[in-house]
Design an enzyme around this catalytic site. Structure first.
Site, PDB file in Angstrom:
ATOM      1  CG  PHE A 169     -16.454  25.216 -13.632  1.00  0.00           C
ATOM      2  CD1 PHE A 169     -15.670  24.069 -13.523  1.00  0.00           C
ATOM      3  CD2 PHE A 169     -17.518  25.208 -14.523  1.00  0.00           C
ATOM      4  CE1 PHE A 169     -15.965  22.942 -14.269  1.00  0.00           C
ATOM      5  CE2 PHE A 169     -17.820  24.076 -15.268  1.00  0.00           C
ATOM      6  CZ  PHE A 169     -17.034  22.935 -15.143  1.00  0.00           C
ATOM      7  CD  GLN A 170     -16.429  24.366 -18.593  1.00  0.00           C
ATOM      8  OE1 GLN A 170     -17.328  25.095 -19.016  1.00  0.00           O
ATOM      9  NE2 GLN A 170     -16.275  23.127 -19.013  1.00  0.00           N
ATOM     10  CD  GLU A 177     -14.808  22.366 -27.581  1.00  0.00           C
ATOM     11  OE1 GLU A 177     -14.125  21.321 -27.647  1.00  0.00           O
ATOM     12  OE2 GLU A 177     -15.605  22.601 -26.650  1.00  0.00           O
ATOM     13  CG  MET A 232       6.602  12.611 -44.043  1.00  0.00           C
ATOM     14  SD  MET A 232       7.174  12.285 -45.725  1.00  0.00           S
ATOM     15  CE  MET A 232       5.998  13.236 -46.693  1.00  0.00           C
ATOM     16  CE  LYS A 240     -24.059  31.787 -18.521  1.00  0.00           C
ATOM     17  NZ  LYS A 240     -24.189  30.573 -17.687  1.00  0.00           N
TER      18      LYS A 240
END
Lengths: 586, 187
Positions: free
Chosen positions: A114-115, A52, A483, A164
């Site tokens: 969940f999630q 993502e 760097m 959802k």
């Protein structure tokens, strides 16, 4: 005519009505109804990323190179939390994004489902605004608002969290024209008295400098055109931040090069020594100002910015102008032309003479090498072999290579340079290059990378190969976090704590494993041929350019120091500059 | 590295140690912030203060216009004049903020706070507490043989003063609402 539809269909319809052609995303349980709707249509192209974070950076690349908002679709929980770095990056660099996240159903919110994650809570400080939509009837309107907020004023990322059950439920669709008008309408026109004061300051200035930033690019191509006209009309020197490269052409005669911590000597000394600083769409970042008390001590300062909170945030300015760069520059130019106004030509030519002395220092000089490829040399050759390409886009990761790319590559147009400025996100460049290539299928898109940054989002090779995106990954491989290593050498007693990698992949084999082309180059004599091979190959390429391992990036203003305390590379001749310019070099 | 004059091993060159040592004196300002009454709006305002390191001395929030979905957040904050300006600009760019008023700048605002004081004591202390409450126009809203609860409305300074006087007389607990404020005059 009002139409009833499910929330999921509404999402796709709203995106179409907003003119979206591409969505970067990754499916999951909480967004399955929306993915189903995407499956059932052909107007919006969905690019499946591999992580993502990659989706958000790709959308940033899309947005920066087109000027349109980038759109991201990810699932709840980990899908949303993986998007956080990209959101923060876009917020810091003012990139318009609309990120849609799935959420557990409304009746499960707060139960540690969940999630489930508190997505609006987590992303509140890293978005311009965000919404949790609990009612399908408000979904379309919210998405239209989201686009309005992302694009208006100072652009930025917004997020819409969609449970959802809201995606499954049915309601009437609201088209953009019927959507509620937002009270959020940032002011575009600048205050006329302030603009008049600026024009008068331009007339009398003896040692002026334009200091421009990403705001010029965000204001649109017309703003860049107006900037060019203003520079032409006044004959003033112009420098830009990392974010603003390309607004004024690098080939233009008034161009001083980039300023800041690794900016050019002449640009930084012009900032330090000027008597009038005109900041156009930049924000006095700490990488630009160095030590605040000693920042450009003898100048009057004007600041054009659309965000009132940028004014006087770190540097007090004499003439603040709140407004859109394009609108303000149009007014400045009109006033300038109408009055038959003239600059102080005598003083200006003296000022240019001093700048020419600083230029002679040739601060980008480095010691060439016959045996190993110097990173600067690699970029000079890349520039020579690609600068005439009609549509070249450059992305970078973050680190030394990024600064060298800004120093050695020239940009003559806006929206051709994609780099993570404010947040400094390693792993930005590769997915961004994918987003740019999706938006410009026939363009030459090169990601100048360091091997360490590149590995942070290397999974996106899968995306590049799947969609046949011929992105060129030009990796300056020094087997170091260059760097970090440089700062450890200069500031931490050469204790190189964890700044090198003992097990790097074979990048050629890695490319082949993904079904792409790999090119290895370690001899300066082979470099041109190898670059040409990369450019001629029709497909994604990983170019593993083995460069000098201990090269430092100069010039450099050590942080916390003022502009005139710049340190230069070991081969730069500073004798003349000190004598003629009177600048104090330490 | 002949040109390098940085002391090796020095760690003083932190990029973030850029604060002005000669910073101006802090001021106390009362801000009235009109916001859209939607979920999370208070979190946005508080998050702004904590995220950017600004002070909150007191904060009150309630819906003031039910049909227009507007809430009014009254914040008392302290900072240098530059920081106060930054706070106002940062509040102003929150998408759901309609308006930010600096009541301290716009003229002497009327500021009131409501406080409840529980004072426990017997004998002379109890009589003295009641006598002082009368002077401060505090009301007794609960009374037992060993305690009072006083209710008082006033400026934060008046409430501080009363609390100070009650302390030796058996002050047990204080509850304060924070400041509500309006600018004076017809506008």
């Amino acid at each position: 005519m009002k139409r009833q539809m499910t929330g999921a269909k509404m999402v796709v319809q709203a995106l179409k009505d907003q003119g979206v052609d591409t969505v970067f995303g990754y499916p999951g349980g909480a967004v399955l109804p929306i993915y189903d709707e995407i499956f059932l249509q052909n107007d919006i192209r969905h690019i499946l990323v591999r992580h993502e974070q990659g989706a958000v950076h790709a959308a940033e690349g899309y947005a920066r190179s087109t000027g349109k908002p980038g759109v991201v679709l990810v699932t709840s929980g980990p899908g949303a939390t993986n998007a956080v770095t990209g959101l923060t990056d876009a917020l810091m660099d003012s990139i318009p994004l609309v990120v849609l996240t799935g959420q557990v159903p409304t009746f499960m919110i707060g139960t540690d489902g969940f999630q489930e994650a508190d997505t609006v809570g987590i992303t509140r400080p890293c978005t311009k605004h965000n919404w949790l939509v609990k009612d399908t009837a408000r979904l379309a309107d919210t998405i239209h608002q989201a686009f309005h907020v992302a694009k208006s004023g100072r652009p930025g990322p917004v997020l819409v969290d969609i449970p959802k059950d809201v995606q499954f439920a049915t309601a009437y669709y609201v088209a953009p024209a019927q959507a509620k008008t937002s009270h959020y309408q940032p002011r575009l026109k600048g205050d006329q008295d302030a603009i008049k004061a600026l024009v008068e300051m331009i007339e009398s200035a003896e040692r002026p400098v334009f200091y421009t930033g990403g705001g010029v690019i965000n204001s649109g191509p017309a703003a860049s055109q107006l900037l060019r006209e203003l520079v032409e009309a006044t004959g003033f020197p112009i420098t830009s931040t990392l974010m603003g490269l390309g607004a004024y052409p690098a080939s233009g005669k008034n161009w001083l090069g980039m300023l800041g911590m690794h900016g050019l000597y002449e640009a930084n000394l012009a900032m330090h020594g000027c008597d009038l600083m005109i900041n156009i769409g930049a924000r006095f970042d700490d990488r630009i100002t160095g030590r605040l008390q000693d920042f450009s001590p003898n100048s009057r300062k004007a600041h054009i910015d659309i965000d009132p909170s940028s004014i006087n945030k770190v540097i007090h300015v004499d003439v603040p102008i709140i407004g859109d760069v394009g609108h303000v520059l149009e007014d400045v130019l009109r006033l300038w032309k109408a009055g038959g106004r003239k600059t102080n030509a005598a003083a200006l030519s003296k000022w240019w003479a001093r700048i020419e002395e600083w230029r002679k220092v040739d601060c980008l000089k480095y010691r060439p090498d016959q045996k190993t490829i110097k990173p600067q040399y690699a970029l000079q050759r890349l520039e020579a072999l690609t600068k005439d390409h009609p549509s070249r886009y450059i992305c970078t990761e973050v680190g030394q290579h990024q600064m060298w790319a800004a120093q050695y590559l020239g940009f003559d147009d806006p929206n051709r340079w994609m780099t993570s400025g404010g947040l400094g996100t390693m792993g930005y460049g590769f997915p961004a290059s994918i987003g740019v290539q999706v938006a410009h299928p026939d363009a030459l898109v090169i990601n100048v990378a360091g091997e360490a940054s590149w590995l942070m989002n290397m999974q996106e090779m899968g995306t590049a190969v799947q969609y046949r995106l011929p992105v060129k990954q030009f990796i300056l491989n020094n087997e170091r976090l260059g760097m970090v290593r440089q700062w450890q050498e200069l500031l931490h007693g050469e204790r190189y704590s964890h700044s090198w990698s003992e097990s790097l992949p074979d990048f050629v084999k890695l490319a082949e494993a993904f079904g792409a082309k790999g090119i290895l180059c370690k001899d300066p004599a082979d470099l041109d041929d190898a670059i040409m091979e990369m450019l001629e190959y029709d497909g994604p390429v990983i170019f593993d350019c083995l460069v000098e391992k201990h090269e430092n990036c100069f010039p450099m203003i050590p942080s916390g120091e003022p502009h005139n305390k710049m340190i230069l590379g070991e081969n730069v001749d500073t004798k003349n500059a000190i004598k003629s310019g009177g600048a104090v070099l330490v | 590295m002949t040109e390098l004059k940085i002391k090796k091993g020095s760690s003083k060159h932190s990029a973030y140690d850029l604060r002005d040592p000669n910073a101006a004196a802090e001021e106390r300002h009362t801000l009235a912030v009109l916001v859209e009454n939607e979920p999370g709006v208070l979190a946005r305002v508080i998050g702004l203060f904590s995220g950017r390191g600004y002070n909150i001395e007191s904060l009150t929030v309630a819906e003031v216009d039910h049909t227009g979905h507007r809430s009014r957040i009254t914040i008392v904050t302290t900072g240098t004049p530059a920081v106060i300006d930054q706070i106002k600009a940062q509040l102003g760019r929150i998408v759901v903020v309609y308006d930010v008023h600096d009541l301290t700048v716009e003229g002497h605002a009327v500021e009131r706070e409501l406080a409840l004081f529980k004072v426990a004591g017997q004998g002379n202390d109890r009589i003295e507490a009641l006598r002082l409450a009368e002077i401060f126009r505090a009301n007794v809203v609960d009374s037992t043989l060993e305690s009072f609860i006083f209710e008082m409305t006033g400026t934060p300074g008046k409430i501080d003063a009363f609390a100070e006087l009650m302390r030796p007389l058996g002050l047990v607990e204080v509850a304060r609402t924070g400041v509500a404020a309006l600018s004076r005059g017809a506008e």
